[in-house]
Design a protein around this motif. Structure first.
Motif, mmCIF file in Angstrom:
data_model
loop_
_atom_site.group_PDB
_atom_site.id
_atom_site.type_symbol
_atom_site.label_atom_id
_atom_site.label_comp_id
_atom_site.label_asym_id
_atom_site.label_seq_id
_atom_site.Cartn_x
_atom_site.Cartn_y
_atom_site.Cartn_z
ATOM 1 N N GLY A 252 0.829 -1.199 0.000
ATOM 2 C CA GLY A 252 0.000 0.000 0.000
ATOM 3 C C GLY A 252 0.860 1.243 0.000
ATOM 4 O O GLY A 252 2.092 1.177 0.104
ATOM 5 N N ILE A 253 0.205 2.387 -0.106
ATOM 6 C CA ILE A 253 0.930 3.651 -0.172
ATOM 7 C C ILE A 253 0.160 4.740 0.567
ATOM 8 O O ILE A 253 -1.083 4.771 0.539
ATOM 9 N N THR A 254 0.882 5.585 1.262
ATOM 10 C CA THR A 254 0.327 6.749 1.948
ATOM 11 C C THR A 254 1.028 7.994 1.424
ATOM 12 O O THR A 254 2.257 8.023 1.357
ATOM 13 N N LEU A 255 0.252 9.013 1.040
ATOM 14 C CA LEU A 255 0.815 10.254 0.515
ATOM 15 C C LEU A 255 0.349 11.432 1.359
ATOM 16 O O LEU A 255 -0.813 11.467 1.788
ATOM 17 N N VAL A 256 1.246 12.380 1.575
ATOM 18 C CA VAL A 256 0.932 13.563 2.385
ATOM 19 C C VAL A 256 1.434 14.809 1.661
ATOM 20 O O VAL A 256 2.612 14.890 1.308
ATOM 21 N N ALA A 257 0.530 15.765 1.445
ATOM 22 C CA ALA A 257 0.905 17.058 0.868
ATOM 23 C C ALA A 257 0.956 18.084 1.991
ATOM 24 O O ALA A 257 0.015 18.202 2.779
ATOM 25 N N GLU A 258 2.074 18.818 2.065
ATOM 26 C CA GLU A 258 2.253 19.816 3.118
ATOM 27 C C GLU A 258 2.265 21.208 2.515
ATOM 28 O O GLU A 258 2.908 21.456 1.501
ATOM 29 N N SER A 259 1.539 22.136 3.149
ATOM 30 C CA SER A 259 1.450 23.500 2.636
ATOM 31 C C SER A 259 2.500 24.395 3.284
ATOM 32 O O SER A 259 3.181 24.004 4.235
ATOM 33 N N THR A 260 2.591 25.602 2.782
ATOM 34 C CA THR A 260 3.548 26.591 3.309
ATOM 35 C C THR A 260 3.228 26.992 4.744
ATOM 36 O O THR A 260 4.089 27.537 5.447
#
Length: 372
Positions: A252-260
């Motif tokens: 499986g895969i986990t993705l995280v987008a982080e903002s400024t």
């Protein structure tokens, strides 16, 4: 803070969150007609296991149960009971071990414990065994990289730790994680309204008892979707073998987008029968982009923790921005009103197509915490 009037609900929907709120508020809660029309009425094994976990982390809690005539053979295990009365005790914390049935993942049990842990008498050191990731419950990877990271907004992130010692895929599990959480006396209010712009994407691609190339294939397919949009992407591959890989093959895969501004948006997907690693990586990347498009400072999976700690914070106004209220979050807000008598102000922001949420905290004080 409020009178401890008994609250009654029909069915087992939102069972965990209502037990969580009852424990924090001190209000007894009763569940009636639990799957009473089902061929197999009453509590399921994972709900019984969750009640056992609550018994371990509290002191003085009382669970009264009622059975249909059909289910009396199950009295020893609690399974089959169609009504439950829960009278909460104090949150004692301490060292606990919990074996999770393979009907649900470890995240099912760990998620509500995270809401309780800061308010225990003693720091919680909990070891869970079972399935670490599935497509029903939040994965331990998302809890580690997003749920606990969101603690920073409330000043709760110091010395909080989640370590994955063994992975365990469906159906047999065999995974193990260790959760450590210190205690606090108060939660500070928040003013988290600037969602910022996405600056980087991080992720974990894992595999157990399958070819090591499986994790790399998921990474490549996810990158195929994300690379044209943002340059700063790193997806870590986590390949487990032997005794640390649990009892079943999986990936499986986990993705995280982080903002400024530190806002975290997440997506996760586990492979099932018939899925290729390329499909999983691509679908998860698209789910992440969908979550980013909604906007806000907390993603759909973590609106609840923001709302809970906003209510428990000191008696001041807390405010945050979310993208869209999920159906789970809407019910969570209703239950917060039932248990804590707190109503949120909900203000749509048409300029950003987001929602501003605000409330006044109840000034919750952890009277269980040992003074230094």
């Amino acid at each position: 803070m409020h009178t401890r009037k008994l609250l009654t609900y029909k069915g087992s929907a939102y069972f965990r969150q209502r037990i969580l709120m009852a424990t924090l508020s001190g209000r007894p809660v009763r569940f009636e007609s639990i799957r009473s029309d089902d061929d197999n009425p009453g509590l399921r094994d994972f709900e019984v296991s969750f009640l056992r976990l609550i018994e371990k982390v509290t002191n003085g809690s009382v669970i009264d149960i009622s059975y249909t005539g059909k289910c009396r053979l199950f009295i020893i295990s609690l399974a089959g009971c169609t009504a439950v009365l829960y009278r909460p005790g104090t949150i004692s914390g301490g060292k606990i071990k919990h074996e999770c049935p393979t009907s649900r993942a470890i995240g099912y049990y760990l998620e509500p414990l995270i809401g309780l842990a800061p308010f225990a008498k003693n720091p919680i050191v909990a070891t869970f065994t079972g399935i670490t990731s599935n497509n029903t419950d939040i994965s331990v990877d998302t809890i580690r990289t997003v749920t606990l990271a969101n603690f920073k907004h409330f000043g709760l992130d110091t010395d909080v730790e989640l370590k994955i010692t063994k992975r365990g895929s469906s159906p047999l599990g065999g995974g193990e994680v260790r959760f450590i959480c210190p205690t606090v006396r108060l939660v500070k209010p928040i003013q988290v309204v600037d969602q910022g712009r996405i600056k980087r994407i991080r992720g974990i691609s894992f595999s157990t008892r399958v070819s090591p190339q499986t994790a790399n294939r998921m990474v490549e397919s996810a990158r195929g979707v994300l690379n044209p949009l943002i340059p700063d992407i790193y997806i870590y591959t986590d390949v487990y073998k032997g005794a640390d890989a649990g009892l079943s093959p999986g990936y499986g895969i986990t993705l995280v987008a982080e903002s400024t501004t530190g806002a975290l948006m997440s997506a996760e997907l586990m492979g099932e029968a018939g899925d290729s690693p390329e499909d999983i990586g691509q679908k998860c990347a698209k789910q992440l982009l969908s979550e980013v498009e909604k906007g806000g400072c907390f993603d759909s999976m973590h609106q609840w923790i923001a709302f809970l700690f906003m209510v428990l914070s000191t008696e001041d106004v807390s405010k945050t921005r979310i993208g869209r209220l999920s159906s789970f979050s809407m019910q969570f807000l209703r239950d917060l009103q039932d248990f804590f008598n707190v109503t949120f102000k909900i203000k749509p922001d048409t300029d950003t197509n987001t929602i501003l949420m605000s409330c006044v905290g109840v000034g919750y004080v952890n009277t269980n915490k040992k003074m230094a």
